[in-house]
Design a protein around this motif. Structure first.
Motif, mmCIF file in Angstrom:
data_model
loop_
_atom_site.group_PDB
_atom_site.id
_atom_site.type_symbol
_atom_site.label_atom_id
_atom_site.label_comp_id
_atom_site.label_asym_id
_atom_site.label_seq_id
_atom_site.Cartn_x
_atom_site.Cartn_y
_atom_site.Cartn_z
ATOM 1 N N GLN A 211 20.328 27.088 -6.882
ATOM 2 C CA GLN A 211 19.013 27.345 -6.918
ATOM 3 C C GLN A 211 18.173 26.134 -7.164
ATOM 4 O O GLN A 211 17.044 25.799 -6.578
ATOM 5 C CB GLN A 211 18.890 28.311 -7.938
ATOM 6 C CG GLN A 211 17.352 28.609 -8.243
ATOM 7 C CD GLN A 211 16.599 29.411 -7.376
ATOM 8 O OE1 GLN A 211 17.453 29.898 -6.360
ATOM 9 N NE2 GLN A 211 15.347 29.490 -7.493
ATOM 10 N N ASP A 212 18.779 25.226 -8.114
ATOM 11 C CA ASP A 212 17.726 24.004 -8.571
ATOM 12 C C ASP A 212 17.742 22.994 -7.323
ATOM 13 O O ASP A 212 16.957 22.436 -7.390
ATOM 14 C CB ASP A 212 18.500 23.448 -9.820
ATOM 15 C CG ASP A 212 17.222 22.721 -10.504
ATOM 16 O OD1 ASP A 212 16.304 23.086 -10.787
ATOM 17 O OD2 ASP A 212 17.773 21.481 -10.484
ATOM 18 N N LEU A 213 19.026 23.053 -6.535
ATOM 19 C CA LEU A 213 18.995 22.004 -5.592
ATOM 20 C C LEU A 213 17.923 22.371 -4.513
ATOM 21 O O LEU A 213 17.224 21.752 -3.889
ATOM 22 C CB LEU A 213 20.550 21.916 -4.815
ATOM 23 C CG LEU A 213 20.637 21.183 -3.664
ATOM 24 C CD1 LEU A 213 20.165 19.861 -3.763
ATOM 25 C CD2 LEU A 213 22.076 21.439 -2.928
ATOM 26 N N ASP A 315 11.283 16.208 -19.819
ATOM 27 C CA ASP A 315 11.424 15.757 -18.588
ATOM 28 C C ASP A 315 10.560 16.316 -17.434
ATOM 29 O O ASP A 315 10.134 15.641 -16.594
ATOM 30 C CB ASP A 315 12.918 16.149 -17.903
ATOM 31 C CG ASP A 315 14.294 15.521 -18.371
ATOM 32 O OD1 ASP A 315 13.954 14.332 -18.531
ATOM 33 O OD2 ASP A 315 15.325 16.018 -18.972
ATOM 34 N N HIS A 316 10.220 17.631 -17.680
ATOM 35 C CA HIS A 316 9.338 18.215 -16.879
ATOM 36 C C HIS A 316 7.693 17.829 -17.253
ATOM 37 O O HIS A 316 7.003 17.888 -16.107
ATOM 38 C CB HIS A 316 9.472 19.810 -17.105
ATOM 39 C CG HIS A 316 8.733 20.550 -15.718
ATOM 40 N ND1 HIS A 316 9.344 20.246 -14.593
ATOM 41 C CD2 HIS A 316 7.483 21.619 -15.719
ATOM 42 C CE1 HIS A 316 8.527 21.023 -13.819
ATOM 43 N NE2 HIS A 316 7.548 21.961 -14.409
ATOM 44 N N GLY A 328 13.392 18.049 -10.112
ATOM 45 C CA GLY A 328 14.288 19.034 -10.460
ATOM 46 C C GLY A 328 13.749 19.799 -11.823
ATOM 47 O O GLY A 328 12.810 19.307 -12.430
ATOM 48 N N HIS A 329 14.349 21.018 -11.872
ATOM 49 C CA HIS A 329 13.849 21.765 -13.124
ATOM 50 C C HIS A 329 15.009 21.929 -14.190
ATOM 51 O O HIS A 329 15.061 21.732 -15.347
ATOM 52 C CB HIS A 329 13.372 23.075 -12.432
ATOM 53 C CG HIS A 329 11.956 23.031 -11.677
ATOM 54 N ND1 HIS A 329 12.115 22.632 -10.369
ATOM 55 C CD2 HIS A 329 10.851 23.249 -12.045
ATOM 56 C CE1 HIS A 329 10.774 22.695 -9.979
ATOM 57 N NE2 HIS A 329 9.849 23.017 -10.921
ATOM 58 N N LEU A 330 16.024 22.736 -13.584
ATOM 59 C CA LEU A 330 17.022 22.727 -14.492
ATOM 60 C C LEU A 330 18.194 21.734 -14.638
ATOM 61 O O LEU A 330 18.860 21.705 -15.808
ATOM 62 C CB LEU A 330 17.907 24.158 -14.030
ATOM 63 C CG LEU A 330 16.843 25.346 -13.522
ATOM 64 C CD1 LEU A 330 18.051 26.527 -13.426
ATOM 65 C CD2 LEU A 330 16.237 25.905 -14.624
ATOM 66 N N PHE A 331 18.423 21.028 -13.699
ATOM 67 C CA PHE A 331 19.288 19.892 -13.611
ATOM 68 C C PHE A 331 18.499 18.469 -13.377
ATOM 69 O O PHE A 331 17.475 18.578 -12.269
ATOM 70 C CB PHE A 331 20.400 19.890 -12.814
ATOM 71 C CG PHE A 331 21.200 21.399 -13.162
ATOM 72 C CD1 PHE A 331 22.018 21.271 -14.320
ATOM 73 C CD2 PHE A 331 21.058 22.529 -12.511
ATOM 74 C CE1 PHE A 331 22.622 22.425 -14.667
ATOM 75 C CE2 PHE A 331 21.674 23.521 -12.574
ATOM 76 C CZ PHE A 331 22.456 23.467 -13.838
#
Length: 356
Positions: A211-213, A315-316, A328-331
């Motif tokens: 999903q994150d990719l 990070d975000h 990226g969001h989760l990773f």
């Protein structure tokens, strides 16, 4: 060192770690802002913030509960709602919905909505735990907090922001419509409708990574494909250069469709071995993690997460502040690979507070 206790509306330049005389004024200002953490002893107060880690397993509260011996789903729901061997059953992939097939689809078999209802409920329950935790964390009931950006967090009324968060048409409402259509009309792999077994954690992890990719790719496409694409899709979300937790799903309908719904559909057809409980666990973890990374204040686990490339609020915030980093969001792994990652530490004492 204990974290600084900074008021949400205070703009602070944290100069901790510098020795020059020019930074003395800033250092004194920060010292005056320190407030002792609540707690009867140093050890208890240092452990208290880590209570927040419980929010992660609580995201899975509903699927875990319905697979427990106390509240097992087989003792709660009629067998015909989940078993392939019911009177109108099918060869694989869960029960059919007799009433819906007869009244909504003119006799065309539809999937029974039990799994859909449980999946949406899992996200709601997990989100309720997250919001309760964030309410306490923001009020510093679990220890000191720090705004991520040095200008301070944007002030807001919690109840008003919560109401706006839950009513976003480009967020939960559109997501619920997508889940309903793909579930009831059988657009997911057959395994997703199976109730046999428990949560398959390797499959949950695989879903989160895929999903994150895909979301990373679509995120970059929105930014660079064409100015008009960016304007009608992702730009409305980027009005938040200093986001707060409740801004997570505040975006346009095209943005949600391109960057969330399309990746969800691709993920379901790449990771095809999920059952109902795994799909529920993935959905709740994904939605709630996506909310957490928009927080305006730090969480105790963020330094550990950053070391292994898991997405954090700081990070975000880099992405919302500078636009061209941290897609990226989760990773953060995919940003590492393509050279678009920027560590929040590089702007400590400038745009961001030291230590976030």
């Amino acid at each position: 060192r204990r974290p600084f206790h900074v008021d949400d509306t205070t703009s602070t330049k944290n100069s901790e770690g510098r020795n020059s005389e020019s930074d003395t004024g800033d250092a004194r200002q920060l010292i005056r802002q320190r407030v002792p953490t609540t707690g009867s002893s140093g050890s208890s107060s240092s452990l208290l913030p880590w209570v927040g880690l419980l929010v992660w397993p609580l995201m899975l509260a509903l699927p875990l509960a319905l697979n427990s011996s106390v509240l097992h789903y087989t003792s709660v729901f009629p067998r015909g709602w989940y078993d392939t061997g019911n009177s109108i059953g099918n060869e694989s992939g869960g029960a059919r919905w007799e009433w819906g097939s007869a009244n909504l689809a003119g006799g065309k078999p539809l999937r029974h909505p039990l799994g859909l209802i449980l999946g949406i409920s899992a996200v709601v329950v997990g989100h309720a735990f997250l919001l309760c935790y964030f309410f306490l964390h923001r009020r510093r009931c679990l220890g000191d907090t720090m705004p991520i950006q040095s200008r301070g967090a944007v002030p807001y009324v919690f109840s008003e922001a919560l109401a706006g968060h839950l009513a976003q048409p480009g967020g939960f409402l559109l997501l619920g419509l997508y889940l309903t259509i793909t579930w009831v009309f059988g657009l997911l792999p057959d395994a997703y409708y199976e109730f046999e077994g428990n949560i398959r954690y390797t499959q949950v992890f695989a879903c989160l990574v895929v999903q994150d990719l895909v979301q990373h790719v679509m995120h970059r496409v929105e930014h660079v494909a064409h100015p008009k694409v960016y304007k009608v899709s992702h730009k409305p979300h980027h009005k938040f250069t200093n986001p707060k937790l409740f801004d997570a799903f505040d975006g346009s309908v095209p943005d949600t469709a391109i960057m969330i719904l399309l990746p969800l559909f691709v993920t379901a057809h790449v990771v095809r071995g999920c059952n109902v409980w795994t799909y529920m666990a993935f959905g709740s973890t994904y939605a709630n993690w996506l909310t957490l990374i928009h927080s305006e204040i730090t969480f105790p686990w963020e330094r550990l997460f950053r070391r292994i490339g898991l997405g954090t609020a700081a990070d975000h915030h880099i992405h919302h502040k500078f636009f061209k980093y941290n897609f990226g969001h989760l990773f953060m792994w995919f940003d590492w690979l393509v050279g678009t990652y920027r560590d929040p530490q590089f702007v400590w004492g400038k745009e961001f507070n030291v230590g976030v």
